[in-house]
Motif scaffolding. Structure first.
Motif, short mmCIF file in Angstrom:
data_model
loop_
_atom_site.label_atom_id
_atom_site.label_comp_id
_atom_site.label_asym_id
_atom_site.label_seq_id
_atom_site.Cartn_x
_atom_site.Cartn_y
_atom_site.Cartn_z
N GLY A 68 32.77 5.20 3.78
CA GLY A 68 32.83 6.82 2.85
C GLY A 68 33.61 7.52 3.92
N PRO A 69 34.11 8.55 2.99
CA PRO A 69 34.92 9.38 3.80
C PRO A 69 34.53 10.44 4.49
CG PRO A 69 34.81 10.40 1.99
CD PRO A 69 33.49 9.30 1.89
N LEU A 70 33.29 10.54 4.57
CA LEU A 70 32.40 11.79 5.67
C LEU A 70 32.55 11.78 6.56
CD1 LEU A 70 31.41 14.85 5.88
CD2 LEU A 70 28.81 13.66 5.60
N PRO A 71 32.13 10.28 7.81
CA PRO A 71 32.31 9.85 8.58
C PRO A 71 33.90 10.01 9.29
CG PRO A 71 31.67 7.88 7.45
CD PRO A 71 31.75 9.14 6.55
N VAL A 72 34.21 9.27 9.03
CA VAL A 72 35.82 9.76 9.10
C VAL A 72 36.50 11.23 8.97
CG1 VAL A 72 38.22 9.05 8.44
CG2 VAL A 72 36.46 7.69 8.21
N VAL A 73 36.17 12.13 8.04
CA VAL A 73 36.60 13.44 8.54
C VAL A 73 35.75 14.16 10.06
CG1 VAL A 73 35.96 15.49 7.83
CG2 VAL A 73 37.01 13.75 5.78
N VAL A 74 34.82 13.69 10.14
CA VAL A 74 33.86 14.62 10.96
C VAL A 74 34.84 14.05 12.47
CG1 VAL A 74 31.27 14.56 11.99
CG2 VAL A 74 31.30 14.38 10.15
N GLY A 75 34.21 12.04 12.08
CA GLY A 75 35.52 12.27 13.70
C GLY A 75 36.63 12.04 14.16
N GLY A 76 37.48 12.38 12.89
CA GLY A 76 38.93 12.94 12.79
C GLY A 76 38.79 14.69 13.21
N ALA A 77 38.13 15.06 12.90
CA ALA A 77 37.94 16.81 13.10
C ALA A 77 37.73 16.79 14.60
CB ALA A 77 37.16 17.64 12.22
N VAL A 78 36.36 15.59 15.02
CA VAL A 78 35.94 15.64 16.68
C VAL A 78 37.02 15.40 17.68
CG1 VAL A 78 34.78 15.06 18.28
CG2 VAL A 78 33.29 15.82 16.42
N LEU A 79 37.63 14.17 17.18
CA LEU A 79 38.67 13.66 18.07
C LEU A 79 40.29 14.80 17.96
CD1 LEU A 79 40.10 11.41 19.73
CD2 LEU A 79 40.97 10.92 17.61
N ALA A 80 40.32 15.46 16.98
CA ALA A 80 41.39 16.24 17.03
C ALA A 80 40.82 17.74 18.10
CB ALA A 80 41.64 16.90 15.48
N ALA A 81 39.71 17.88 17.66
CA ALA A 81 38.95 18.99 18.70
C ALA A 81 39.69 18.98 20.13
CB ALA A 81 37.34 19.45 18.39
N VAL A 82 39.35 18.00 20.60
CA VAL A 82 39.25 17.68 22.37
C VAL A 82 40.84 17.25 22.36
CG1 VAL A 82 38.81 15.08 23.27
CG2 VAL A 82 37.33 15.73 21.75
N GLY A 83 41.74 16.71 21.44
CA GLY A 83 42.72 16.55 21.63
C GLY A 83 43.69 18.19 21.11
N ALA A 84 43.04 19.23 20.90
CA ALA A 84 43.44 20.48 21.16
C ALA A 84 43.03 21.33 22.37
CB ALA A 84 43.02 21.46 19.72
N VAL A 85 41.77 21.16 22.66
CA VAL A 85 41.30 21.32 24.19
C VAL A 85 42.43 20.58 25.03
CG1 VAL A 85 39.47 22.02 25.50
CG2 VAL A 85 39.30 22.19 22.92
N ALA A 86 42.99 19.45 25.00
CA ALA A 86 43.05 19.22 26.10
C ALA A 86 44.90 19.45 26.87
CB ALA A 86 43.25 17.40 25.75
N MET A 87 45.47 19.63 25.24
CA MET A 87 47.01 20.19 24.91
C MET A 87 47.06 21.48 25.66
SD MET A 87 49.63 19.80 24.22
CE MET A 87 49.86 18.09 23.66
N GLY A 88 45.75 22.62 25.84
CA GLY A 88 46.14 23.92 25.84
C GLY A 88 45.24 23.72 27.55
N VAL A 89 45.21 23.07 28.08
CA VAL A 89 44.79 22.98 29.59
C VAL A 89 46.23 21.75 30.17
CG1 VAL A 89 43.02 24.33 29.48
CG2 VAL A 89 43.35 21.63 29.70
N PRO A 141 52.05 13.31 31.58
CA PRO A 141 51.03 12.62 30.80
C PRO A 141 49.87 13.21 30.44
CG PRO A 141 51.52 11.95 33.56
CD PRO A 141 51.95 12.92 32.83
N ALA A 142 48.91 14.30 30.64
CA ALA A 142 48.31 14.95 30.25
C ALA A 142 48.61 15.45 28.46
CB ALA A 142 47.74 16.03 31.04
N ALA A 143 50.39 16.35 28.46
CA ALA A 143 50.59 16.48 27.36
C ALA A 143 50.61 15.19 25.98
CB ALA A 143 51.92 16.66 27.38
N VAL A 144 51.50 14.48 26.65
CA VAL A 144 51.16 13.24 25.61
C VAL A 144 49.65 12.78 25.34
CG1 VAL A 144 52.56 10.93 25.35
CG2 VAL A 144 53.25 12.20 27.07
N LEU A 145 48.59 12.01 26.15
CA LEU A 145 48.00 12.04 25.64
C LEU A 145 47.26 12.58 24.65
CD1 LEU A 145 45.00 10.24 25.45
CD2 LEU A 145 44.98 11.58 27.81
N SER A 146 47.91 14.47 25.06
CA SER A 146 46.63 14.96 24.29
C SER A 146 47.59 15.29 22.83
CB SER A 146 47.17 16.18 24.82
OG SER A 146 46.05 16.58 25.94
N ALA A 147 48.97 14.83 23.07
CA ALA A 147 48.95 15.03 21.59
C ALA A 147 49.42 13.95 20.52
CB ALA A 147 51.01 14.41 21.62
#
Length: 427
Positions: free
Chosen positions: A67-88, A93-99
């Motif tokens: 189903g699409p719901l767990p994919v949306v939730v999982g993708g949003a959480v993953l993107a949020a982690v990437g955004a926070v990591a990119m901000g710091v 290596p940190a910038a590439v992993l965040s991207a």
């Protein structure tokens, strides 16, 4: 619009709002604010795109099986982690992993959200639902970019950390809102017969590649995204500054004009196109974009005044926006209408993959041409735009009448309702 659809559209708009805060400034952030250099910034942008190419081939199968719901939730959480990591991120290596995290998370959300819209809308309402999604996405991106531009300060890395924090918060809001959506129980692989669910999880790719109309739509989609979106911030920007002498600040005005046309014209255009053949609407987009490229040619090669060149360049982006507003209620719903019930996720993911490929190839081809080969660059993309018209008309011959013009189904249902014989009760 039902409650589930309202929540989907609201979450989608908020995530676009968050993306608007950071997308225009990612290159500057990595290269100048973190002082990692232009080369590293280019790698970060490439990784952002490549992450999507890695995850999308598997995304559709997961959507159809879970189903699409767990994919949306999982993708949003993953993107949020990437955004926070990119901000710091202060190292390469940190910038590439965040991207990579940010790119993968945002990529898987696209087909999952599209599938949620399909599940929560009747076929007759999908044209308007996808047009609304596109409108809210552009409104969110535009507002996010506008507000982010007021907050950002190259001399203060903390201002960029704030922007990425806002982006992460919007992704988490999307996850929370999506988690409250109650999808129809009759949708999804869980409700399908076992043999259909097996197709969704197994041999779906072979079935998709054997679907000639869908393959033609993917080819058309690649050309569409290559000739438009793939040039916005690369080839066309390089052409404008090098050939037309456009001030870099004018690029922001041109992008704003593009967004403004979409926001203003979307629902006006929707009324004009929803009762017309989709193939002809897309063919019209090709002609509009060909005109846009001709006007861009005048801006850089017409030897007019700088004011006229600037006006022509901004008009090019505005015409692209008009074409985009015509595509949103036609192409995405057509993908859904072509997909078998058990493969909606895979069809959406395949089309998202084609889009991502075009966005990766477009700058690589258009960037060098726009900067140095000004005449050939314009001629090439005029021809690509005309190719859109040809491919759209050819696709129309493979579609059923209702797939090409969904309003026919409504007309037939009304005729049946009007002429339905009355049942006479037995005395």
């Amino acid at each position: 619009m039902g409650a589930a659809m309202r929540r989907i559209q609201a979450g989608n708009a908020l995530s676009a709002f968050g993306l608007g805060f950071t997308v225009p400034y990612l290159y500057v952030y990595v290269a100048q604010v973190r002082d990692l250099g232009a080369g590293t910034a280019g790698v970060v942008l490439a990784v952002f795109a490549m992450a999507a190419l890695v995850v999308l081939p598997f995304t559709g199968r997961v959507i159809d099986r879970r189903g699409p719901l767990p994919v949306v939730v999982g993708g949003a959480v993953l993107a949020a982690v990437g955004a926070v990591a990119m901000g710091v991120a202060a190292s390469v290596p940190a910038a590439v992993l965040s991207a990579a995290l940010l790119g993968a998370g945002t990529a898987v959300m696209q087909p999952a959200l599209a599938t949620m819209i399909v599940w929560c809308s009747a076929p007759s309402a999908r044209t308007r639902a996808f047009a609304t999604q596109f409108f809210l996405q552009n409104l969110g991106l535009g507002l996010g970019g506008l507000i982010g531009g007021q907050l950002v300060d190259v001399g203060r890395p903390g201002s960029f950390t704030l922007l990425f924090g806002v982006e992460a918060a919007m992704f988490l809001v999307l996850a929370a809102v999506a988690g409250t959506v109650r999808l129809p129980r009759t949708s999804g692989a869980a409700s399908l017969p076992k043999e259909m669910a097996a197709r969704a999880g197994g041999g779906g790719l072979r079935a998709l590649l054997g679907h000639r109309a869908m393959v033609q739509l993917c080819v058309l989609g690649f050309v569409l995204f290559f000739a438009c979106y793939g040039q916005f911030e690369s080839g066309l920007a390089a052409y404008g500054t090098e050939a037309a002498g456009i001030d870099p600040s004018t690029l922001g005005v041109a992008l704003a004009a593009n967004t403004a046309v979409i926001v203003v014209a979307q629902f006006v255009v929707l009324r004009l196109v929803e009762r017309r053949r989709r193939s002809r609407v897309v063919a019209s987009v090709g002609l509009i974009w060909a005109l846009a490229w001709v006007i861009a040619g005048y801006a850089g090669l017409g030897h007019g005044s700088q004011t006229m060149a600037t006006a022509a360049f901004i008009s090019t982006y505005a015409l692209f926006g008009l074409g985009e507003s015509m595509l949103s209620p036609t192409v995405a719903p057509l993908v859904a209408d072509l997909a078998p019930e058990e493969m909606v996720g895979q069809y959406n993911a395949a089309f998202a993959l084609v889009k991502q490929l075009a966005l990766a190839v477009g700058p690589a081809v258009g960037g060098p041409m726009g900067a140095a080969l000004h005449g050939p660059y314009i001629v090439t993309f005029v021809l690509f735009s005309l190719g859109v018209s040809v491919l759209a008309l050819r696709l129309g011959r493979r579609l059923t009448p209702v797939q090409d013009q969904p309003s026919l189904a409504l007309q037939k249902s009304r005729v049946v309702a009007v002429h339905k014989p009355e049942v006479v009760a037995a005395s």
